[in-house]
Design a protein around this motif. Structure first.
Motif, PDB file in Angstrom:
ATOM      1  N   TYR A 119       0.838  -1.202   0.000  1.00  0.00           N
ATOM      2  CA  TYR A 119       0.000   0.000   0.000  1.00  0.00           C
ATOM      3  C   TYR A 119       0.869   1.245   0.000  1.00  0.00           C
ATOM      4  O   TYR A 119       0.617   2.198  -0.765  1.00  0.00           O
ATOM      5  N   GLU A 120       1.919   1.258   0.829  1.00  0.00           N
ATOM      6  CA  GLU A 120       2.814   2.408   0.896  1.00  0.00           C
ATOM      7  C   GLU A 120       3.529   2.629  -0.427  1.00  0.00           C
ATOM      8  O   GLU A 120       3.632   3.763  -0.913  1.00  0.00           O
ATOM      9  N   GLY A 121       4.032   1.545  -1.019  1.00  0.00           N
ATOM     10  CA  GLY A 121       4.750   1.659  -2.288  1.00  0.00           C
ATOM     11  C   GLY A 121       3.865   2.226  -3.392  1.00  0.00           C
ATOM     12  O   GLY A 121       4.291   3.073  -4.173  1.00  0.00           O
ATOM     13  N   LYS A 122       2.608   1.771  -3.436  1.00  0.00           N
ATOM     14  CA  LYS A 122       1.681   2.273  -4.457  1.00  0.00           C
ATOM     15  C   LYS A 122       1.396   3.752  -4.261  1.00  0.00           C
ATOM     16  O   LYS A 122       1.296   4.513  -5.232  1.00  0.00           O
ATOM     17  N   LEU A 123       1.255   4.168  -3.003  1.00  0.00           N
ATOM     18  CA  LEU A 123       1.019   5.581  -2.728  1.00  0.00           C
ATOM     19  C   LEU A 123       2.213   6.434  -3.138  1.00  0.00           C
ATOM     20  O   LEU A 123       2.063   7.521  -3.697  1.00  0.00           O
ATOM     21  N   GLN A 124       3.425   5.933  -2.856  1.00  0.00           N
ATOM     22  CA  GLN A 124       4.626   6.685  -3.204  1.00  0.00           C
ATOM     23  C   GLN A 124       4.757   6.857  -4.704  1.00  0.00           C
ATOM     24  O   GLN A 124       5.131   7.936  -5.196  1.00  0.00           O
ATOM     25  N   VAL A 125       4.440   5.805  -5.452  1.00  0.00           N
ATOM     26  CA  VAL A 125       4.508   5.888  -6.910  1.00  0.00           C
ATOM     27  C   VAL A 125       3.444   6.848  -7.434  1.00  0.00           C
ATOM     28  O   VAL A 125       3.699   7.669  -8.315  1.00  0.00           O
ATOM     29  N   GLU A 126       2.236   6.756  -6.884  1.00  0.00           N
ATOM     30  CA  GLU A 126       1.169   7.671  -7.323  1.00  0.00           C
ATOM     31  C   GLU A 126       1.553   9.119  -7.043  1.00  0.00           C
ATOM     32  O   GLU A 126       1.311  10.010  -7.867  1.00  0.00           O
ATOM     33  N   LEU A 127       2.169   9.368  -5.897  1.00  0.00           N
ATOM     34  CA  LEU A 127       2.602  10.713  -5.555  1.00  0.00           C
ATOM     35  C   LEU A 127       3.606  11.235  -6.580  1.00  0.00           C
ATOM     36  O   LEU A 127       3.511  12.372  -7.040  1.00  0.00           O
ATOM     37  N   ALA A 128       4.561  10.403  -6.948  1.00  0.00           N
ATOM     38  CA  ALA A 128       5.564  10.806  -7.934  1.00  0.00           C
ATOM     39  C   ALA A 128       4.922  11.092  -9.285  1.00  0.00           C
ATOM     40  O   ALA A 128       5.264  12.068  -9.965  1.00  0.00           O
ATOM     41  N   ARG A 129       3.982  10.265  -9.688  1.00  0.00           N
ATOM     42  CA  ARG A 129       3.329  10.451 -10.983  1.00  0.00           C
ATOM     43  C   ARG A 129       2.484  11.725 -11.000  1.00  0.00           C
ATOM     44  O   ARG A 129       2.455  12.460 -11.990  1.00  0.00           O
ATOM     45  N   LEU A 130       1.785  12.001  -9.892  1.00  0.00           N
ATOM     46  CA  LEU A 130       0.967  13.209  -9.828  1.00  0.00           C
ATOM     47  C   LEU A 130       1.826  14.466  -9.873  1.00  0.00           C
ATOM     48  O   LEU A 130       1.474  15.450 -10.530  1.00  0.00           O
ATOM     49  N   LYS A 131       2.945  14.432  -9.167  1.00  0.00           N
ATOM     50  CA  LYS A 131       3.839  15.597  -9.180  1.00  0.00           C
ATOM     51  C   LYS A 131       4.425  15.798 -10.573  1.00  0.00           C
ATOM     52  O   LYS A 131       4.615  16.934 -11.025  1.00  0.00           O
ATOM     53  N   TYR A 132       4.702  14.699 -11.241  1.00  0.00           N
ATOM     54  CA  TYR A 132       5.219  14.775 -12.617  1.00  0.00           C
ATOM     55  C   TYR A 132       4.156  15.369 -13.545  1.00  0.00           C
ATOM     56  O   TYR A 132       4.439  16.245 -14.366  1.00  0.00           O
ATOM     57  N   GLN A 133       2.905  14.923 -13.390  1.00  0.00           N
ATOM     58  CA  GLN A 133       1.817  15.439 -14.227  1.00  0.00           C
ATOM     59  C   GLN A 133       1.555  16.913 -13.947  1.00  0.00           C
ATOM     60  O   GLN A 133       1.240  17.678 -14.863  1.00  0.00           O
ATOM     61  N   ALA A 134       1.677  17.300 -12.684  1.00  0.00           N
ATOM     62  CA  ALA A 134       1.386  18.692 -12.310  1.00  0.00           C
ATOM     63  C   ALA A 134       2.316  19.667 -13.021  1.00  0.00           C
ATOM     64  O   ALA A 134       1.917  20.778 -13.361  1.00  0.00           O
ATOM     65  N   THR A 135       3.551  19.250 -13.271  1.00  0.00           N
ATOM     66  CA  THR A 135       4.507  20.133 -13.949  1.00  0.00           C
ATOM     67  C   THR A 135       4.227  20.238 -15.436  1.00  0.00           C
ATOM     68  O   THR A 135       4.782  21.098 -16.116  1.00  0.00           O
ATOM     69  N   ARG A 136       3.354  19.370 -15.962  1.00  0.00           N
ATOM     70  CA  ARG A 136       3.103  19.327 -17.398  1.00  0.00           C
ATOM     71  C   ARG A 136       1.659  19.716 -17.747  1.00  0.00           C
ATOM     72  O   ARG A 136       1.212  19.513 -18.862  1.00  0.00           O
ATOM     73  N   LEU A 137       0.949  20.265 -16.771  1.00  0.00           N
ATOM     74  CA  LEU A 137      -0.461  20.580 -17.011  1.00  0.00           C
ATOM     75  C   LEU A 137      -0.681  21.701 -18.014  1.00  0.00           C
ATOM     76  O   LEU A 137      -1.500  21.591 -18.909  1.00  0.00           O
ATOM     77  N   VAL A 138       0.078  22.780 -17.852  1.00  0.00           N
ATOM     78  CA  VAL A 138      -0.260  24.012 -18.573  1.00  0.00           C
ATOM     79  C   VAL A 138      -0.232  23.843 -20.076  1.00  0.00           C
ATOM     80  O   VAL A 138      -1.147  24.232 -20.775  1.00  0.00           O
ATOM     81  N   ARG A 139       0.820  23.206 -20.594  1.00  0.00           N
ATOM     82  CA  ARG A 139       0.933  23.109 -22.047  1.00  0.00           C
ATOM     83  C   ARG A 139       0.568  21.723 -22.580  1.00  0.00           C
ATOM     84  O   ARG A 139       0.540  21.503 -23.761  1.00  0.00           O
ATOM     85  N   GLY A 140       0.354  20.781 -21.669  1.00  0.00           N
ATOM     86  CA  GLY A 140       0.216  19.408 -22.127  1.00  0.00           C
ATOM     87  C   GLY A 140      -1.164  18.992 -22.547  1.00  0.00           C
ATOM     88  O   GLY A 140      -1.322  18.031 -23.280  1.00  0.00           O
ATOM     89  N   TRP A 141      -2.185  19.677 -22.065  1.00  0.00           N
ATOM     90  CA  TRP A 141      -3.534  19.166 -22.287  1.00  0.00           C
ATOM     91  C   TRP A 141      -4.262  20.038 -23.310  1.00  0.00           C
ATOM     92  O   TRP A 141      -4.825  21.086 -22.994  1.00  0.00           O
ATOM     93  N   THR A 142      -4.328  19.578 -24.544  1.00  0.00           N
ATOM     94  CA  THR A 142      -4.923  20.373 -25.617  1.00  0.00           C
ATOM     95  C   THR A 142      -6.425  20.550 -25.414  1.00  0.00           C
ATOM     96  O   THR A 142      -6.993  21.542 -25.856  1.00  0.00           O
ATOM     97  N   HIS A 143      -7.083  19.590 -24.763  1.00  0.00           N
ATOM     98  CA  HIS A 143      -8.535  19.712 -24.610  1.00  0.00           C
ATOM     99  C   HIS A 143      -8.905  20.826 -23.646  1.00  0.00           C
ATOM    100  O   HIS A 143     -10.079  21.178 -23.524  1.00  0.00           O
TER     101      HIS A 143
END
Length: 428
Positions: A119-143
């Motif tokens: 459970y902890e490992g999955k949360l840590q990975v999700e946290l990393a992925r969300l932080k990665y996505q957050a840095t790419r929000l502004v220009r990444g989502w054409t919709h």
């Protein structure tokens, strides 16, 4: 059940050398290993060389056409760049070649998501992925690129929707960080108990695929998953082992490191890597058969410094000597006679006895040699000393007292003294 090669997604790797950059080019062989570890079938590689990255495609338009042909010919499902791409570049390339495009960091995050089991490992990975996505929000989502109107006013592209999605991301990040903070508090309680009982912790670290889990399994007689792939082990594993003259020690198997491990991933796993920061000794496992051996050592030390474990005592364990000719198990010491490295094979067990001897030597910095006079009713303490193989000789006097000569580590002696309050009064 093993997935057949026909069922695997087909991937094309893109290796680009930017001649104007001083940083070294990412290792293509490592990207290939990452792809294989993600259960992908690497069908082709496109090599590129540019003075500067193209703002639109990163690589040139001619190479984009060549890449599109390779995708069509190989019926590829995925194209992986061994370089960081902007969200706009990912989108532009994907549109041109009609194929999903990933960069190296995305691939690593995907592998970590596959490997997480707890459970902890999955949360840590999700946290990393969300932080990665957050840095790419502004220009990444054409919709989201639509303007708000009304009363002649114009806003930025997708302003309301971007704010909504950013808020949802941040709320989920905050939620995960709160849960991980509670887990970290629980881990800290366990660490405090170990520190109180002075239990030594030996943390296995090293470049991924160096054989840490194989060595861990051999030493502790465990069955932690070990495979010839990157990041075979993700979730940390702790095992207790009794060492002669030392007593109870804890071995910790941790995630492997690679070059340029994504910062968000390192940050997300800092709680788990606390075991490494607070270890008594780091067993730095090295694949001595790898031609990049020295560079791998340096890369691991960079990550150790980043997580605050750079000053923890290290013992280099050069593993996989079974793959090398004319190399036998041996110990390397510095000019003061202090052990620096052990050469061995976790697969065959060659040199494992040497490693255990050196671990004992490093943990036995102060051996206590004492004479004890135990009353006849101190059978429990006598039994504890025998369990720790601390008794060198034993005899009885005329009053029935047990006369013992013992050799025991200072750590273990202090531990016994806390449990048996009268121990120090028996010193003769």
């Amino acid at each position: 059940m093993e997935v057949s090669k026909e069922q695997k997604s087909k991937a094309i790797l893109v290796q680009t050398e930017i001649t104007s950059e001083l940083a070294s080019v990412e290792d293509l062989s490592e990207l290939r290993l990452l792809a294989v570890s993600a259960d992908l079938d690497v069908v082709d590689v496109l090599h590129c060389r540019r003075a500067m990255p193209s703002p639109r495609f990163f690589i040139g338009s001619g190479k984009i056409e060549e890449l599109a042909v390779l995708v069509e010919q190989n019926k590829a499902d995925l194209v992986i760049f061994n370089n960081p791409l902007t969200p706009a570049q990912e989108r532009n390339i994907s549109k041109e070649i009609k194929c999903t495009v990933l960069e190296r960091t995305s691939l690593i995050l995907h592998i970590f998501a596959q490997r997480a089991r707890t459970y902890e490992g999955k949360l840590q990975v999700e946290l990393a992925r969300l932080k990665y996505q957050a840095t790419r929000l502004v220009r990444g989502w054409t919709h989201l690129e639509r303007q708000k109107g009304g009363f002649g006013l114009r806003g930025g592209p997708g302003e309301k929707q971007l704010e909504l999605d950013r808020r949802m991301l941040n709320e989920r990040i905050d939620e995960i960080e709160r849960v991980l903070s509670k887990v970290e508090s629980q881990r800290e309680q366990s660490r405090k108990a170990r520190r109180k009982n002075e239990v030594p912790v030996l943390s296995l670290v090293g470049y991924t695929n160096a054989g840490k889990s194989s060595l861990f399994n051999y030493l502790t007689k465990s069955d932690v998953y070990a495979a010839d792939q990157l990041f075979a082990t993700l979730d940390p594993t702790l095992r207790t082992l009794e060492l002669e003259n030392i007593g109870r020690v804890i071995f910790a198997d941790t995630v492997g490191f690679i070059r340029h491990l994504p910062h968000d991933l390192v940050a997300a796993f800092k709680a788990t890597l606390q075991e490494t920061r607070e270890a008594t000794i780091l067993l730095h496992v090295v694949d001595c058969h790898d031609e990049r051996m020295q560079d791998n050592i340096e890369q691991v030390n960079l990550v150790l410094n980043e997580i605050g474990a750079g000053n923890v005592k290290q013992l280099l364990v050069f593993n996989k000597i079974d793959l090398m000719d004319c190399v036998s198990p041996h110990v390397v010491r510095d000019e003061n006679g202090v052990p620096k490295a052990v050469w061995m094979s976790a697969k065959t067990g060659e040199g494992s006895d040497l490693l255990c001897e050196i671990i004992n030597e490093l943990l036995q910095k102060n051996i206590v040699k004492l004479s004890l006079v135990l009353p006849s009713d101190s059978w429990e303490l006598r039994s504890a000393l025998y369990e720790r193989k601390a008794i060198v000789s034993e005899k009885f006097d005329g009053d029935g007292n047990d006369l013992l000569e013992i050799e025991i580590s200072e750590v273990e002696f202090n531990r016994l003294s806390k449990k048996y309050k009268s121990l120090r009064s028996y010193i003769g």
